[in-house]
Design a protein around this motif. Sequence first.
Motif, PDB file in Angstrom:
ATOM      1  N   ASP A 205      -0.260  -6.644  -5.035  1.00 32.08           N
ATOM      2  CA  ASP A 205      -0.073  -8.007  -5.533  1.00 32.08           C
ATOM      3  C   ASP A 205       1.404  -8.285  -5.760  1.00 32.08           C
ATOM      4  O   ASP A 205       2.139  -7.425  -6.263  1.00 32.08           O
ATOM      5  N   ARG A 206       1.817  -9.480  -5.418  1.00 29.63           N
ATOM      6  CA  ARG A 206       3.189  -9.903  -5.680  1.00 29.63           C
ATOM      7  C   ARG A 206       3.250 -10.543  -7.065  1.00 29.63           C
ATOM      8  O   ARG A 206       2.422 -11.403  -7.370  1.00 29.63           O
TER       9      ARG A 206
ATOM     10  N   PRO B 259      -2.208 -16.893  -1.214  1.00 24.25           N
ATOM     11  CA  PRO B 259      -3.277 -16.680  -2.199  1.00 24.25           C
ATOM     12  C   PRO B 259      -3.543 -15.220  -2.531  1.00 24.25           C
ATOM     13  O   PRO B 259      -4.280 -14.929  -3.468  1.00 24.25           O
ATOM     14  N   GLY B 260      -2.977 -14.291  -1.757  1.00 29.21           N
ATOM     15  CA  GLY B 260      -3.194 -12.878  -2.038  1.00 29.21           C
ATOM     16  C   GLY B 260      -4.553 -12.382  -1.557  1.00 29.21           C
ATOM     17  O   GLY B 260      -5.335 -13.124  -0.959  1.00 29.21           O
TER      18      GLY B 260
ATOM     19  N   HIS C   3       4.030 -15.790  -0.506  1.00 29.91           N
ATOM     20  CA  HIS C   3       3.671 -16.581  -1.691  1.00 29.91           C
ATOM     21  C   HIS C   3       2.297 -17.216  -1.516  1.00 29.91           C
ATOM     22  O   HIS C   3       2.039 -18.299  -2.047  1.00 29.91           O
TER      23      HIS C   3
ATOM     24  N   GLY D 201       3.721 -13.048  -9.746  1.00 31.11           N
ATOM     25  CA  GLY D 201       3.813 -14.498  -9.625  1.00 31.11           C
ATOM     26  C   GLY D 201       2.877 -15.072  -8.590  1.00 31.11           C
ATOM     27  O   GLY D 201       2.802 -16.294  -8.417  1.00 31.11           O
ATOM     28  N   GLY D 202       2.140 -14.205  -7.889  1.00 28.91           N
ATOM     29  CA  GLY D 202       1.180 -14.661  -6.887  1.00 28.91           C
ATOM     30  C   GLY D 202       1.610 -14.337  -5.479  1.00 28.91           C
ATOM     31  O   GLY D 202       2.784 -14.423  -5.146  1.00 28.91           O
ATOM     32  N   GLY D 203       0.646 -13.962  -4.661  1.00 26.30           N
ATOM     33  CA  GLY D 203       0.947 -13.610  -3.288  1.00 26.30           C
ATOM     34  C   GLY D 203       0.677 -12.148  -3.007  1.00 26.30           C
ATOM     35  O   GLY D 203       0.090 -11.427  -3.832  1.00 26.30           O
TER      36      GLY D 203
ATOM     37  N   ARG E 212      -7.767 -17.163   1.987  1.00 31.11           N
ATOM     38  CA  ARG E 212      -6.656 -16.620   2.766  1.00 31.11           C
ATOM     39  C   ARG E 212      -6.965 -16.640   4.253  1.00 31.11           C
ATOM     40  O   ARG E 212      -6.074 -16.648   5.079  1.00 31.11           O
TER      41      ARG E 212
END
Length: 228
Positions: free
Chosen positions: A212-213, A162-163, A160, A215-217, A183
């Motif tokens: 990319d996850r 900053p990606g 979860h 919802g973010g991450g 990150r």
Amino acid sequence: DLAQAFNDMQTRIEALLANRTLMMSAMSHDVRTYLTRLRLRVEMLDEKNRDAAEATIEEIQALLNDTLAFAEAAEGAETGEEADIAHVLSELMTSGQFSDQVCWANQSAFQRKRIFVAGRADRLQRALVNLITNAEKYGEAVELTLRTPDRAVILEIADHGPGIPDAEKKLVLEPFYRRDASRNRHTEGAGLGLAIAHTIIERAGGTLALADRPGGGLIARVTLKRAI
């Protein structure tokens, strides 16, 4: 003649890689000796300077370990090796080396099962430790999901944090690449963790992709071949 020349070239390349690893191993051993001597001298410093010096020595030690691990991981493709990935994952999650923020989204998918994949168990374990540790370092929470479609095993490690921008998703898999963005802020390292994981997984005939996850991450998706 062409086939013979090709075989000779392949033999020379394999010898070159083996000699490179041997040389790096020897250098690593010698440098560790000097680091031990430094540690003895550091004990004579005052507390403030001693702590800083010890931290630097630990960073050098980590760099040596990662560089040697990367060289070993890059040695030739693995043939005929099989690993019970369910057992590897079970050992990792019960080892106590990860914090409570690392959890399984579907632990029942592999619990009490034997799932064999191509690759060496010790090297695959090293790759997964690097990926989970990386996600744990940058993400507020880490979720592991295992799927077993036909002839493949897919492990997703989602954080979860900053990606990573799309332009850098492939670059971070290269050795010694370090990001300056958020990150990578306030973290140390040589930039070899993801490169080692990527190399090990590729040598086992698998793939490592970053996505990319929702919802973010970030999601690190490991795909391995099922052993037949």
